[in-house]
Design a protein around this motif. Structure first.
Motif, PDB file in Angstrom:
ATOM      1  N   GLY A  80       0.803  -1.212   0.000  1.00 62.94           N
ATOM      2  CA  GLY A  80       0.000   0.000   0.000  1.00 62.94           C
ATOM      3  C   GLY A  80       0.841   1.271   0.000  1.00 62.94           C
ATOM      4  N   ARG A  81       0.199   2.397  -0.378  1.00 63.18           N
ATOM      5  CA  ARG A  81       0.906   3.677  -0.513  1.00 63.18           C
ATOM      6  C   ARG A  81       1.040   4.431   0.807  1.00 63.18           C
ATOM      7  N   LYS A  82       0.098   4.212   1.726  1.00 62.57           N
ATOM      8  CA  LYS A  82       0.154   4.945   2.993  1.00 62.57           C
ATOM      9  C   LYS A  82       1.445   4.629   3.735  1.00 62.57           C
ATOM     10  N   LEU A  83       1.811   3.356   3.769  1.00 62.57           N
ATOM     11  CA  LEU A  83       3.038   2.965   4.455  1.00 62.57           C
ATOM     12  C   LEU A  83       4.252   3.635   3.815  1.00 62.57           C
ATOM     13  N   MET A  84       4.248   3.775   2.484  1.00 64.57           N
ATOM     14  CA  MET A  84       5.356   4.419   1.791  1.00 64.57           C
ATOM     15  C   MET A  84       5.435   5.909   2.138  1.00 64.57           C
ATOM     16  N   CYS A  85       4.292   6.550   2.277  1.00 69.05           N
ATOM     17  CA  CYS A  85       4.263   7.973   2.655  1.00 69.05           C
ATOM     18  C   CYS A  85       4.793   8.163   4.081  1.00 69.05           C
ATOM     19  N   LEU A  86       4.423   7.267   4.988  1.00 67.96           N
ATOM     20  CA  LEU A  86       4.906   7.339   6.367  1.00 67.96           C
ATOM     21  C   LEU A  86       6.414   7.107   6.414  1.00 67.96           C
ATOM     22  N   ARG A  87       6.879   6.145   5.641  1.00 78.05           N
ATOM     23  CA  ARG A  87       8.315   5.872   5.585  1.00 78.05           C
ATOM     24  C   ARG A  87       9.087   7.096   5.104  1.00 78.05           C
ATOM     25  N   ALA A  88       8.620   7.726   4.024  1.00 80.53           N
ATOM     26  CA  ALA A  88       9.328   8.867   3.447  1.00 80.53           C
ATOM     27  C   ALA A  88       9.329  10.075   4.388  1.00 80.53           C
ATOM     28  N   SER A  89       8.166  10.439   4.920  1.00 79.77           N
ATOM     29  CA  SER A  89       8.078  11.624   5.778  1.00 79.77           C
ATOM     30  C   SER A  89       8.804  11.408   7.106  1.00 79.77           C
ATOM     31  N   GLY A  90       8.740  10.183   7.650  1.00 79.88           N
ATOM     32  CA  GLY A  90       9.415   9.908   8.911  1.00 79.88           C
ATOM     33  C   GLY A  90      10.923  10.028   8.810  1.00 79.88           C
ATOM     34  N   VAL A  91      11.499   9.417   7.780  1.00 81.16           N
ATOM     35  CA  VAL A  91      12.955   9.473   7.611  1.00 81.16           C
ATOM     36  C   VAL A  91      13.405  10.889   7.261  1.00 81.16           C
ATOM     37  N   MET A  92      12.639  11.583   6.433  1.00 87.42           N
ATOM     38  CA  MET A  92      12.996  12.943   6.035  1.00 87.42           C
ATOM     39  C   MET A  92      13.034  13.883   7.241  1.00 87.42           C
ATOM     40  N   THR A  93      12.176  13.622   8.228  1.00 88.62           N
ATOM     41  CA  THR A  93      12.176  14.433   9.449  1.00 88.62           C
ATOM     42  C   THR A  93      13.553  14.443  10.097  1.00 88.62           C
ATOM     43  N   PHE A  94      14.124  13.266  10.274  1.00 86.45           N
ATOM     44  CA  PHE A  94      15.400  13.163  10.993  1.00 86.45           C
ATOM     45  C   PHE A  94      16.597  13.553  10.127  1.00 86.45           C
ATOM     46  N   THR A  95      16.590  13.170   8.852  1.00 90.21           N
ATOM     47  CA  THR A  95      17.745  13.492   8.010  1.00 90.21           C
ATOM     48  C   THR A  95      17.901  15.002   7.841  1.00 90.21           C
ATOM     49  N   ILE A  96      16.792  15.720   7.702  1.00 93.38           N
ATOM     50  CA  ILE A  96      16.885  17.162   7.528  1.00 93.38           C
ATOM     51  C   ILE A  96      17.274  17.859   8.837  1.00 93.38           C
ATOM     52  N   LEU A  97      16.721  17.395   9.955  1.00 91.99           N
ATOM     53  CA  LEU A  97      17.109  17.968  11.254  1.00 91.99           C
ATOM     54  C   LEU A  97      18.604  17.785  11.502  1.00 91.99           C
ATOM     55  N   PHE A  98      19.115  16.590  11.236  1.00 94.31           N
ATOM     56  CA  PHE A  98      20.532  16.319  11.480  1.00 94.31           C
ATOM     57  C   PHE A  98      21.431  17.062  10.486  1.00 94.31           C
ATOM     58  N   THR A  99      20.917  17.315   9.269  1.00100.42           N
ATOM     59  CA  THR A  99      21.690  18.105   8.307  1.00100.42           C
ATOM     60  C   THR A  99      21.928  19.510   8.857  1.00100.42           C
ATOM     61  N   GLY A 100      20.917  20.060   9.518  1.00 97.66           N
ATOM     62  CA  GLY A 100      21.081  21.376  10.126  1.00 97.66           C
ATOM     63  C   GLY A 100      22.127  21.396  11.226  1.00 97.66           C
ATOM     64  N   MET A 101      22.414  20.232  11.827  1.00101.33           N
ATOM     65  CA  MET A 101      23.418  20.136  12.894  1.00101.33           C
ATOM     66  C   MET A 101      24.794  19.743  12.364  1.00101.33           C
ATOM     67  N   ALA A 102      24.903  19.497  11.055  1.00104.82           N
ATOM     68  CA  ALA A 102      26.148  18.976  10.470  1.00104.82           C
ATOM     69  C   ALA A 102      27.310  19.941  10.668  1.00104.82           C
ATOM     70  N   ASN A 103      28.490  19.367  10.883  1.00109.26           N
ATOM     71  CA  ASN A 103      29.701  20.187  11.014  1.00109.26           C
ATOM     72  C   ASN A 103      30.769  19.798   9.997  1.00109.26           C
TER      73      ASN A 103
END
Length: 398
Positions: A80-103
């Motif tokens: 199903g597509r709902k699970l794919m949307c949850l997977r994408a938005s969930g991972v994007m939350t953390f990768t973008i937050l951590f990118t802002g902390m990158a050194n």
């Protein structure tokens, strides 16, 4: 309007996923224009090194997406597509937050690779709503979903540039990370009516391609997607550096870069709906050929642009031409493959699009390092011209 006739649960799902696509487009594009400037702020690099790292950071996302898209397409058909949307938005939350902390630049590149490997919210949300749409109305629903991401992509560079100019380069990443967490929570509330397909019932891709009578045309559309995306993305990693050069490092470079980066979105949004109607009247291949011809013409004057205003003007016109290219390719594929093969054929096309998003920035960065920033436009114009002749050669198979 169809939306007035639908039950409340359908309307809630549509609005939720529309907002999700808008925020995803907004968040992805908010951090794009000033990525090289952000990298420049956390290290000391030569022009060649900065061009390389910028191109690598842009390409990493698309490299990962190109590799894993067929896998996610296969899984979506089964789960199903709902699970794919949850997977994408969930991972994007953390990768973008951590990118802002990158050194370090390598931390940024690694996080963007991870983000690309788990991306696909917009594509899956669009497929989600297409599956939920009543018969005969899927086109209208898909059009509305595409408008959400285009609008987000349009506004994102300006919003991101303005925030970066006031609060610094890290602030937009934190804001986008929080917004993607909101998208995850909203998507969690949606309802999907999905009938799973077992792995045994799915035909292998080799068998699907063997059954197509117009394989050369399908392959041509894949190559077109690759070349068009490469051309459109080639300047992306260095656009802020080009604008900085044109402005002689005076003024709010982040904001102006955001405006210039957003101009193709304005052009696309202006003509997309009208071109969609015209495509149904005259056929997608004719629209594709017109789009390729105009894109070739519009790339040439960008080489001579000596102000950000002129560059933005030609990019606005390029956006109008791009509205006639990739949507036309998708329409050709829709009309050329059997219904049961849509999901995986489109996932392969998405892989080619991601590959274009990978090769374009890397090639643009390399060309800019050897020649000049403006030279990128001449090289990309040659790609578009080659593709124009390629489509002309195989259009008879349509």
């Amino acid at each position: 309007m169809i939306y007035k006739e639908m039950p409340l649960s359908w309307k809630r799902t549509f609005i939720t996923l529309w907002v999700g696509c808008f925020i995803t487009g907004l968040g992805f594009s908010m951090t794009m224009p000033f990525m090289p400037l952000f990298m420049e702020s956390i290290g000391s690099f030569s022009r060649t090194e900065l061009n390389f790292y910028s191109g690598f950071a842009f390409s990493a996302t698309f490299l990962a997406q190109a590799i894993v898209s067929p896998y996610w397409g296969n899984l979506a058909d089964r789960k199903g597509r709902k699970l794919m949307c949850l997977r994408a938005s969930g991972v994007m939350t953390f990768t973008i937050l951590f990118t802002g902390m990158a050194n370090s630049v390598w931390m940024i590149i690694g996080l963007r690779f991870l983000q690309g490997a788990f991306s696909g919210y917009v594509n899956n949300a669009t497929a989600f709503m297409a599956g939920e749409a009543p018969e005969g109305h899927s086109g209208a629903v898909i059009s509305q979903m595409m408008t959400a991401s285009v609008t987000g992509n349009l506004i994102g560079p300006m919003v991101g540039g303005a925030i970066a100019g006031v609060l610094g380069y890290r602030a937009p990443f934190y804001i986008v990370g929080c917004l993607m967490a909101l998208v995850f929570l909203l998507t969690l509330t949606t309802q999907e009516h999905f009938t799973p397909i077992s792995a045994k019932e799915m035909k292998p891709m080799k068998e699907i391609f063997a059954g197509l009578s117009n394989r050369k045309l399908i392959y041509t559309m894949f190559i077109t997607t690759l070349l068009v995306q490469s051309s459109l993305m080639s300047i992306s990693p260095i656009i802020s550096l080009l604008v900085k050069q044109l402005m002689h490092n005076q003024g709010n470079v982040s904001f102006v870069s955001g405006v210039v980066a957003a101009m193709p979105g304005f052009g696309t949004l202006l003509v997309a709906a009208r071109l969609g109607t015209k495509m149904d009247e005259v056929g997608p291949l004719k629209i594709l050929l017109v789009g390729l011809s105009l894109a070739f013409v519009f790339f040439i004057p960008m080489y001579f642009a000596h102000t950000p205003m002129l560059l933005g003007f030609w990019r606005f016109l390029l956006g109008m031409a791009s509205a006639a290219m990739l949507p036309a390719v998708q329409t050709v594929l829709t009309k050329s493959v059997p219904h049961e093969a849509f999901g995986r054929i489109f996932s392969w096309n998405q892989s080619f699009q991601a590959a274009g998003g990978m090769f374009g920035p890397m090639l643009g960065s390399a060309i800019a390092s050897v020649f000049s920033y403006q030279s990128v436009f001449l090289f990309t114009a040659s790609f578009v011209l080659f593709d124009l002749f390629l489509v002309l050669a195989f259009r008879k198979e349509a």
